[in-house]
Write an enzyme that holds these catalytic residues in place. Sequence first.
Site, PDB file in Angstrom:
ATOM      1  N   SER A 185       0.832  -1.204   0.000  1.00 14.92           N
ATOM      2  CA  SER A 185       0.000   0.000   0.000  1.00 14.92           C
ATOM      3  C   SER A 185       0.870   1.259   0.000  1.00 14.92           C
ATOM      4  CB  SER A 185      -0.910  -0.034   1.233  1.00 14.92           C
ATOM      5  OG  SER A 185      -1.515   1.193   1.442  1.00 14.92           O
ATOM      6  N   LYS A 189       1.875   3.784  -3.754  1.00 15.41           N
ATOM      7  CA  LYS A 189       1.564   5.195  -4.024  1.00 15.41           C
ATOM      8  C   LYS A 189       2.810   6.063  -4.000  1.00 15.41           C
ATOM      9  CE  LYS A 189      -0.790   5.648   0.428  1.00 15.41           C
ATOM     10  NZ  LYS A 189      -1.354   4.302   0.598  1.00 15.41           N
TER      11      LYS A 189
HETATM   12  N1  URA Z   1      -0.528   3.737   5.341  1.00 23.25           N
HETATM   13  C1  URA Z   1      -0.873   3.349   4.097  1.00 23.25           C
HETATM   14  O1  URA Z   1      -0.831   4.129   3.181  1.00 23.25           O
HETATM   15  N2  URA Z   1      -1.245   2.082   3.910  1.00 23.25           N
HETATM   16  C2  URA Z   1      -1.301   1.166   4.883  1.00 23.25           C
HETATM   17  O2  URA Z   1      -1.628   0.050   4.633  1.00 23.25           O
HETATM   18  C3  URA Z   1      -0.955   1.586   6.180  1.00 23.25           C
HETATM   19  C4  URA Z   1      -0.559   2.884   6.387  1.00 23.25           C
END
Ligand code: URA
Length: 435
Positions: A185, A189
């Site tokens: 995750s 990004k």
């Molecule tokens: N921050 C994120 O962007 N994703 C997660 O899974 C946990 C914290």
Amino acid sequence: MNFIPQWVIEKKRDGGALDAAEIRAFIAGFTAGAIPDYQMAALAMAIYFRGMTSEETAVLTDALMRSGDLVTFDAWPRPTADKHSTGGIGDKLSLMIAPLAAAAGLAVPMIAGRGLGITGGTIDKLESIPGYDTRLSVTAFKRVVAEVGCAIIGQTERIAPADKKLYALRDVTGTVPSIPLITASIMSKKLAAGAQTLVLDVKCGRAAFMRTVDDARTLAQNLVRMGRALGRKVGALITDMDQPLGRTAGNAVEVLEAIETLKGAGPADTRALTVEFTARMTVLAGVHPDLETARTLLARLLDEGRALEVFRRMVVAQGGDPRVLDDARLFPQPGAVLEVPAAHAGTVAFVDAQQIGQIVLQLGGGRTSVADVIDPAAGVDRLVQAGDPVAKGQPLMRLLAKDAALAESLAAAAAEAVRITSEPVPERRLILETI
Ligand code: URA
């Protein structure tokens, strides 16, 4: 062979390793809406219990990253760098690090998150500045980074959209605290946002996802390995999140404290970590030769107000009212302010970050579901820190609330969040480990 989502779920449920095609097809189907939320949630739960190999995590990261646009900074005149925190209470570091790194010569394209549960979010904090637009298009985002040196926006529909959808689902299905899912995750990004250098702040303690140093170390090592495997320069620090950072927690109050720090003042812990993380970024990116030199030069940039000037220009470029930098009254104001007195004299031994986070949440400064609307003026300020001497009746913090009844209902819990002792208090270790 045909792709059957339930077979992939069953394979992971039974402890198997998924192959790249299965992971990619699952994420593509989920992004397109062909795989329903319940099947994605079931797979997330299977991953939560069974884990993933580094190869599986790398494919998942790549698939989430490629679910939307990839921002690129090829042939950019400055090295690009970013910092990410796994989230904490009073953690306003990004607000200072982005402009400080830009003042030192880096380009910082930062995609930040919103607060959820007791953890605050940089985007909510910035939105307490009247007019500040956190939803720039990718083109506008790149233009601000080029003109100012940094820009901070929220995750758009175009950047890692599959992660955005998956994170919302994990949040309501008990599948957030999974190391492979967190790794994929965060890295999807951050890597989609295009920075070549990335420094990670993995928070550890009672108010963090990772409660123990062992868990935090495993997550940090995974994040670093993943970033390096995908061609980036990555470093990580594990920092303490048993106690809040700085003397404020909330949204507008944290921006105010960030502005104080950018003016060369601010609490010592906030300033120290700002300089330390930025130094790691400038050294990894090759702007400064070593950490000692970086720390000295960055401290000077803060003291000379150069980072503050970059912050001012970023606020203007993103549509915000820059007068807030000189006039705190232009921030949203609370309806009531209540001082919480110390029950007895002594030295502050400990401030419980988890309890402070829960108080900020109940004051309206956080959200329990993604749809909640926060009160930007709510929070706590003038918070004591471990080692501070207190007299009986002296304020331990101020509660900033929409009305007096709400503030009064939380006063007892707020007092309980601060432990006072007559014993000597050891100095707090802010950085627990370097990865
Ligand atoms: N921050 C994120 O962007 N994703 C997660 O899974 C946990 C914290």
